[in-house]
Design an enzyme around this catalytic site. Structure first.
Site, PDB file in Angstrom:
ATOM      1  CB  CYS A 135      50.786 121.030  17.197  1.00 45.82           C
ATOM      2  SG  CYS A 135      51.701 121.692  18.616  1.00 45.82           S
ATOM      3  CG  HIS A 161      54.259 118.374  21.349  1.00 47.11           C
ATOM      4  ND1 HIS A 161      55.166 119.153  22.027  1.00 47.11           N
ATOM      5  CD2 HIS A 161      53.710 119.179  20.390  1.00 47.11           C
ATOM      6  CE1 HIS A 161      55.165 120.381  21.521  1.00 47.11           C
ATOM      7  NE2 HIS A 161      54.294 120.416  20.527  1.00 47.11           N
TER       8      HIS A 161
END
Length: 351
Positions: free
Chosen positions: A145, A225
């Site tokens: 990711c 994140h």
């Protein structure tokens, strides 16, 4: 493979990524979900059956255990591979590397996820950067990711002729939300012990020309994140020029704090309001009104949904490996349309 023939896709591993890949495959008019394989007997494979997916056990032993638990299982992984053209391996980290021998023995194309090493396939995939080199290959690895977000944003700057070098700090969520009761961290921050952190070198597996260094720290939250980047441009540029470069990528959503998207949770709430399955944020959500340009220096921040960002890349990787679409832009546009990518910027983005 003929353009008229749908690619039959198997998904091995029906967890956080696997269930999202399966649902995305089922949305494509040029693909057919052959089935999903797993080892679990809990609620997850029952949801797969509820969605109409054909369920297989990873091994004969698992198949038997799943049947004894009341699950309607078609067969085992070998059976699933026998009716598939390609398999997307979404099993836990390092398990996929063990499955590769099975796929190669069967002569079936395969995709692994970013938890595996580049050497497992010899090719790493982000659609906007390495689609053409993946065409008709035996296999590829859709990178993690964070690495996907890095390659997307830096490739956008590179395509605009603006990228010289990039340095990023990653605030990494501690674990997946659904298993936060099992681990993670509380009341502390955990710095990754090495600089660069692995994401920078991993991005160079996709594009060796990238001059990028990353640092990372785990934080006690599970939503997503958060990245902060400092980039040296090839020349002084205006804010509008940089925003135009990012806007050229459909998979970078330019969002604004003054639209109420001032934190990770507000972006996730918007995804729910948009009706995205699992509140998926497929795009890099980059704050346009935080972005700052000082001469040839660029500073920006963005959000990464580690459960969702790799899903459109995986769909494009299927087309690249099978050669059903030779043009990256055409595949990206098709995938974007099926997943609703593009709405975020329209609703709360750049002005």
């Amino acid at each position: 493979m003929s353009q008229a023939k749908k690619c039959r896709v198997a998904v091995n591993g029906y967890g956080v990524i696997g269930k999202r890949v399966a649902e995305a495959v089922a949305r494509q008019d040029d693909m057919e979900l052959a089935g999903v394989a797993d080892i679990s007997t809990d609620w997850r494979p029952r949801v797969a059956l509820q969605k109409g997916f054909r369920l297989f056990g990873a091994t004969g032993e698992h198949t038997q255990a799943m049947r004894e638990s009341g699950l309607e299982v078609v067969g085992n992984l070998e059976d699933l591979l026998g009716v598939s053209d390609l398999v997307v391996d979404c099993t836990p980290k390092r398990i996929a590397a063990l499955n590769v021998d099975i796929y190669r023995q069967r002569g079936i194309k395969f995709i692994v996820q970013g938890g595996e090493k580049h050497e497992v396939t010899g090719h790493s995939f982000v659609a906007e950067a390495s689609y053409s080199s993946a065409l008709n290959r035996e296999s590829t690895r859709v990178v993690s990711c964070n690495t996907t977000s890095i390659v997307r944003t830096l490739t956008a700057l590179k395509h605009a002729g603006l990228l010289r070098r990039a340095r990023g700090t990653l605030l990494r969520r501690a674990t997946d939300p659904w298993e936060s009761h099992l681990g993670g961290i509380m009341n502390t921050l955990v710095p990754e012990p090495e600089i660069p952190s692995h994401q920078g070198p991993d991005a160079q597996c996709v594009d060796p020309a990238l001059d990028v260094i990353t640092m990372a720290v785990k934080v006690p939250e599970t939503l997503a994140h958060l990245h902060y980047w400092s980039v040296q441009l090839t020349r002084p540029a205006s804010t509008e020029e940089v925003l135009d470069a990012f806007a050229a990528s459909s998979r970078i959503a330019l969002i604004r704090t003054d639209a109420g998207l001032s934190a990770l949770n507000t972006v996730k709430e918007l995804m729910a309001d948009l009706g995205r399955p699992h509140d998926n944020l497929y795009e890099v959500a980059l704050w346009s009104d935080m972005l700052k340009v000082e001469g040839d220096e660029l500073f920006y921040a963005y959000m990464v949904d580690n459960q969702a960002i790799v899903i459109p890349e995986t769909i494009d990787a299927v087309r690249a490996l099978t050669g059903t679409m030779s043009n990256a832009k055409e595949s990206i546009a098709k995938t974007d349309a099926t997943l609703g990518i593009g709405l975020l910027t329209q609703i709360a983005g750049r002005r």
